[in-house]
Design an enzyme around this catalytic site. Structure first.
Site, short mmCIF file in Angstrom:
data_model
loop_
_atom_site.label_atom_id
_atom_site.label_comp_id
_atom_site.label_asym_id
_atom_site.label_seq_id
_atom_site.Cartn_x
_atom_site.Cartn_y
_atom_site.Cartn_z
N HIS A 70 0.84 -1.29 0.03
CA HIS A 70 -0.03 -0.01 -0.01
C HIS A 70 0.81 1.44 -0.15
O HIS A 70 0.53 2.23 0.65
CB HIS A 70 -0.97 -0.02 1.06
CG HIS A 70 -2.03 -1.08 1.24
ND1 HIS A 70 -3.12 -0.95 0.76
CD2 HIS A 70 -1.87 -2.44 1.55
CE1 HIS A 70 -4.06 -1.81 0.98
NE2 HIS A 70 -3.21 -2.78 1.43
N ASN A 143 -10.33 -2.72 2.73
CA ASN A 143 -10.02 -2.55 1.29
C ASN A 143 -11.53 -2.37 0.47
O ASN A 143 -12.56 -2.15 1.18
CB ASN A 143 -9.44 -3.97 0.65
CG ASN A 143 -8.09 -4.14 1.11
OD1 ASN A 143 -7.27 -3.31 1.29
ND2 ASN A 143 -7.47 -5.17 0.96
C1 HEM Z 1 -1.02 -1.58 4.92
C2 HEM Z 1 0.09 -6.09 6.62
C3 HEM Z 1 -3.90 -7.91 5.19
C4 HEM Z 1 -5.70 -3.47 4.36
C5 HEM Z 1 -0.39 -2.69 5.26
C6 HEM Z 1 1.08 -2.63 5.98
C7 HEM Z 1 1.41 -4.02 6.34
C8 HEM Z 1 0.33 -4.65 6.12
C9 HEM Z 1 2.96 -4.43 7.00
C10 HEM Z 1 2.13 -1.28 5.82
C11 HEM Z 1 1.55 -0.45 7.01
C12 HEM Z 1 2.12 0.78 7.40
O1 HEM Z 1 3.30 0.87 6.79
O2 HEM Z 1 1.65 1.82 7.51
C13 HEM Z 1 -0.65 -7.00 6.53
C14 HEM Z 1 -0.64 -8.28 6.78
C15 HEM Z 1 -2.10 -8.82 6.20
C16 HEM Z 1 -2.64 -8.01 5.45
C17 HEM Z 1 0.18 -9.19 7.46
C18 HEM Z 1 -2.35 -10.23 6.53
C19 HEM Z 1 -2.06 -11.07 7.39
C20 HEM Z 1 -4.62 -6.80 4.72
C21 HEM Z 1 -6.15 -7.01 4.57
C22 HEM Z 1 -6.54 -5.80 4.21
C23 HEM Z 1 -5.63 -4.94 4.31
C24 HEM Z 1 -7.08 -8.26 4.95
C25 HEM Z 1 -8.11 -5.23 4.13
C26 HEM Z 1 -8.88 -5.55 5.10
C27 HEM Z 1 -4.44 -2.77 4.32
C28 HEM Z 1 -4.43 -1.18 4.01
C29 HEM Z 1 -3.16 -0.75 4.26
C30 HEM Z 1 -2.38 -1.83 4.72
C31 HEM Z 1 -5.80 -0.37 3.72
C32 HEM Z 1 -2.73 0.81 3.90
C33 HEM Z 1 -2.98 1.44 5.22
C34 HEM Z 1 -2.72 2.94 5.02
O3 HEM Z 1 -3.23 3.46 4.10
O4 HEM Z 1 -1.64 3.58 5.74
N1 HEM Z 1 -0.77 -3.87 5.57
N2 HEM Z 1 -2.13 -6.47 5.65
N3 HEM Z 1 -4.30 -5.37 4.80
N4 HEM Z 1 -3.35 -2.81 4.57
FE1 HEM Z 1 -2.33 -4.74 5.21
#
Ligand code: HEM
Length: 504
Positions: A70, A143
């Site tokens: 992201h 999402n």
């Molecule tokens: C961002 C991990 C699944 C939605 C991120 C980031 C990590 C991460 C490490 C970066 C965050 C940052 O640097 O601030 C994971 C892991 C997942 C997973 C380990 C599964 C085990 C999902 C799922 C969704 C999701 C299922 C949706 C429901 C998001 C969103 C961001 C993000 C929207 C961006 C947040 C922002 O705008 O700062 N994710 N994610 N992720 N993830 Fe996940």
């Protein structure tokens, strides 16, 4: 001192008093910001030009690690206004009475590619909302699509590795991610949605959002209800076909960031209605799927949508780095009235986000203005880099609790809920009701003929780039199991006949 020198000194001082004088990092006035201090006009440059050295040093450190996923995103601010009293189900502050407004920060994003990548990619879109409530910050980190590729966090790093550019060629390669997904049948549902036109939203304003996971809502009596959140755009859902996306990319591939900003600037504030679906704990096992499996949609005819409020975005960030790049969302930023469900994907996320924030933004990232809770933080987690709040307590020498000198107390009404367990075995097993294909098939059947054709064309395009026949056949088999017509069409487009599938 002559009259002229005096008046010059006076005008510099008054400029200074207005706070407009350029300063060094340590607040001293800068005499010359255009010419380095040199030995003669032609140099060399002196190391003792501290302003120059510090200016370069600050520039050298401007970039922080981008989000590991992201990385490309756009943010905006506004408010959520409740339209229902949900206190029978949750104590969560934003949902207590109609008309109640809560400030929000929102970041929309693409997932796989880097910070400056095009916004025309086929990719899920992030939909993260931070509610600044009087009882702490509450994040719904969702999402646009209501399901996910996998149901267990242990697979996430491998999945992301397969989707990111190859470690050898630095190019994203369908041969790699379909190699992974061909061994992950639960991804079929998400892939079916992603390769429909929903996979390329025309802009952030034109997409819905979902929490994907179920969460526990807890009311003031400790009663638990499982909920899943859905944001419905009031701008109408608009997507690009593959051809429209290619044309957009040729014109302007930062269109989504630009349009969000210009709509807000023009006073056309984008809005989303927030809905919840609710399941009581004793009904969790009454479906042909497990509702706490993130690869599953909660069908609206069985679990109705209940509207709880509307979000309006009415302010653009003034500084992108400070207000958007520095935003830290976490599915673990919860408030009284909301607890994590047992969803195995969510449970891994509860660790991952706080952990990555400490890496990306530093251990005191919650002291960055945009992440700060509205109310004062009262605890003794302290120190480390850029610590800014160690002296706020009435007895600065008491940095522990309990103590006879300070009235810092817990609030027992907000203890975590209790859950009774019986006959439980600690294990490492798949969930029983995997039901990997049914909802993918239902999604395909519900599409119009034209949308089905687009999905088949989009999938054919990427599967044709896979060089392994074995991987192609495995993927076709998954889609065939979801829907016979979908599988047959892909097989035909990719040049396979019935005999090729005899062993599957
Ligand atoms: C961002 C991990 C699944 C939605 C991120 C980031 C990590 C991460 C490490 C970066 C965050 C940052 O640097 O601030 C994971 C892991 C997942 C997973 C380990 C599964 C085990 C999902 C799922 C969704 C999701 C299922 C949706 C429901 C998001 C969103 C961001 C993000 C929207 C961006 C947040 C922002 O705008 O700062 N994710 N994610 N992720 N993830 Fe996940």
């Amino acid at each position: 001192m002559s009259k002229i020198t005096l008046s010059l000194a006076f005008s510099f001082l008054s400029l200074w008093a207005l706070g407009q004088g350029l300063t060094t990092n340590t607040g001293a006035p800068v005499g010359d910001n255009q010419n380095s201090k040199t030995v003669g006009e032609n140099g060399p440059v002196l190391l003792e030009d501290i302003h120059l050295i510090e200016k370069l040093a600050a520039f050298d450190r401007e970039r922080i690690p981008e989000r590991v996923v992201h990385a490309r995103g756009a943010g905006a601010f506004g408010y959520f206004e409740a339209t229902a009293d949900m206190s029978a189900y949750t104590q969560a502050a934003p949902f207590q009475q109609p008309g109640k407004k809560t400030e929000v920060a929102v970041r929309f994003s693409t997932v796989i590619h880097g910070h400056g990548s095009p916004e025309t990619a086929r990719d899920p879109r992030g939909f993260a909302v931070k509610f600044y409530t009087e009882l702490g910050n509450y994040d719904i980190v969702g999402n646009n699509l209501p399901v996910f590729f996998i149901r267990d966090a242990i697979k996430f790093p491998d999945m992301v590795h397969s989707l990111k550019p190859s470690p050898v060629t630095n190019k994203q390669d369908p041969g790699r991610f379909f190699d992974f997904f061909s061994n992950v049948p639960e991804a079929t549902h998400m892939l079916t949605r992603l390769y429909s036109d929903l996979g390329i939203p025309a802009g952030y304003q034109y997409m819905d959002g979902s929490s994907v996971h179920g969460f526990k809502w807890v009311n003031s009596q400790g009663k638990v209800t499982y909920v899943k959140y859905t944001w419905k755009t009031r701008q109408g859902v608009r997507n690009f076909t593959a051809e429209e996306a290619a044309a957009q990319q040729g014109k302007d591939w930062q269109h989504a960031t630009a349009a969000l900003r210009s709509d807000i600037e023009a006073g056309q504030y984008p809005q989303w209605d927030l809905y919840v679906q609710m399941i009581s704990p004793d009904a969790l096992d009454s479906f042909d799927f497990w509702p706490l499996d993130a690869t599953k949609h909660w069908p609206e005819d069985q679990i109705p949508l209940v509207k709880v409020g509307t979000m309006t975005l009415n302010r653009n960030p003034v500084n992108y780095f400070q207000e958007v790049e520095s935003l830290a969302f976490s599915p673990g930023s919860l408030i009284p009235g909301v607890e994590p469900s047992e969803d195995k994907l969510l449970q891994g996320r509860l660790f991952s986000y706080f952990d990555t924030h400490r890496h990306r933004l530093g251990p005191n990232y919650l002291q960055i203005e945009v992440n700060k809770p509205k109310e004062k933080v009262v605890n003794y987690n302290s120190d480390s880099y850029a610590s800014a709040r160690n002296d706020e307590f009435p007895h600065p020498d008491v940095n522990y609790q309990p103590s006879n000198y300070t009235p810092v107390q817990e609030t027992p009404a907000y203890k975590y809920t209790e859950t009774k367990l019986k006959d439980v075995t600690i294990t490492q097993k798949k969930i029983a009701k995997t039901n990997d294909y049914k909802q993918a098939g239902e999604f395909f059947k519900a599409l119009s003929k034209e949308d089905q054709e687009h999905l088949i064309r989009n999938l054919t395009g990427d599967l044709a780039m896979v060089t392994s026949k074995e991987v192609q056949k495995k993927m076709i088999t998954h889609f065939y199991r979801a829907d016979r017509k979908l599988g047959m069409a892909l097989a035909q487009n990719l040049g396979f006949g019935m005999k090729d599938f005899m062993s599957h």
